[in-house]
Design a protein around this motif. Structure first.
Motif, PDB file in Angstrom:
ATOM      1  N   ASN A   8       0.839  -1.186   0.000  1.00 37.17           N
ATOM      2  CA  ASN A   8       0.000   0.000   0.000  1.00 37.17           C
ATOM      3  C   ASN A   8       0.880   1.244   0.000  1.00 37.17           C
ATOM      4  O   ASN A   8       0.704   2.142  -0.807  1.00 37.17           O
ATOM      5  N   GLN A  90      -1.201  -4.603   1.726  1.00 32.46           N
ATOM      6  CA  GLN A  90      -2.654  -4.653   1.648  1.00 32.46           C
ATOM      7  C   GLN A  90      -3.053  -5.946   0.956  1.00 32.46           C
ATOM      8  O   GLN A  90      -2.438  -6.357  -0.020  1.00 32.46           O
ATOM      9  N   ILE A  99     -10.886  -6.112   2.935  1.00 25.79           N
ATOM     10  CA  ILE A  99      -9.515  -5.622   2.796  1.00 25.79           C
ATOM     11  C   ILE A  99      -8.866  -5.573   4.171  1.00 25.79           C
ATOM     12  O   ILE A  99      -9.472  -5.135   5.148  1.00 25.79           O
ATOM     13  N   TYR A 101      -4.680  -5.313   6.255  1.00 29.64           N
ATOM     14  CA  TYR A 101      -3.295  -4.878   6.143  1.00 29.64           C
ATOM     15  C   TYR A 101      -2.433  -5.677   7.102  1.00 29.64           C
ATOM     16  O   TYR A 101      -2.879  -6.110   8.155  1.00 29.64           O
TER      17      TYR A 101
END
Length: 171
Positions: A8, A90, A99, A101
């Motif tokens: 990311n 990500q 989603i 992380y």
């Protein structure tokens, strides 16, 4: 489990201070194991066998958009430089598509091997860079050390397994 993973974003630090002038991409060091060729009686030919824990020269190029004081903070050939790249990977959950992380941290230690001042063109980046020859390389993924190579101290750890512990105990 996160799938379809990508970086990311990330930040480059030297001694805890962010290197402001870095550009888009830092290519991480390649690991090439040193090998020796063995053959002879009982072998069906020659084989290149890796010598466990011995790796070829490792290097990392740090690109900068232009010449700045951060470039020159890495340049003293008599001093080692500690660089840390902290980032967020990500990914998408394979089950529900959400989603998420996970942190990634790359730490290296080395000395300047090459300096490229770049070029001068109006309205463009200079393309400066410093390449470090590395003696230390560590990758921490989601809080777990997955790789640590310390060439000066005979350390080679993969997924938490210290593969050279027995060798260090013998020497």
């Amino acid at each position: 489990m996160l799938k379809l993973q990508l970086v990311n974003r990330y930040t480059v630090y030297r001694g805890g201070k962010e290197l402001i002038g870095t550009a888009e991409e830092v290519k991480l060091p390649e690991i090439t194991n040193l090998t020796d060729s063995v053959g002879g009686a009982g072998f069906g030919g020659n084989m290149n066998i890796p010598v466990i824990g011995l790796v070829d020269d490792m290097e990392m190029e740090i690109p900068f958009m232009s010449l700045c004081s951060d470039v020159f903070s890495l340049m003293d050939p008599t001093q080692t430089t500690d660089i840390t790249l902290n980032g967020a990977i990500q990914g998408m959950d394979g089950g529900d598509g959400s989603i998420g992380y996970k942190p990634v941290s790359i730490s290296v230690r080395g000395t300047v091997k090459k300096f490229v001042p770049g070029s001068m063109k109006s309205g463009a980046k200079m393309g400066s860079s410093v390449t470090l020859g590395l003696s230390y390389y560590k990758v921490v993924l989601d809080g777990k050390t997955v790789l640590e190579i310390d060439k000066l101290n005979g350390v080679y750890v993969v997924n938490g397994n210290d593969v050279l512990r027995e060798v260090r105990d013998m020497c």
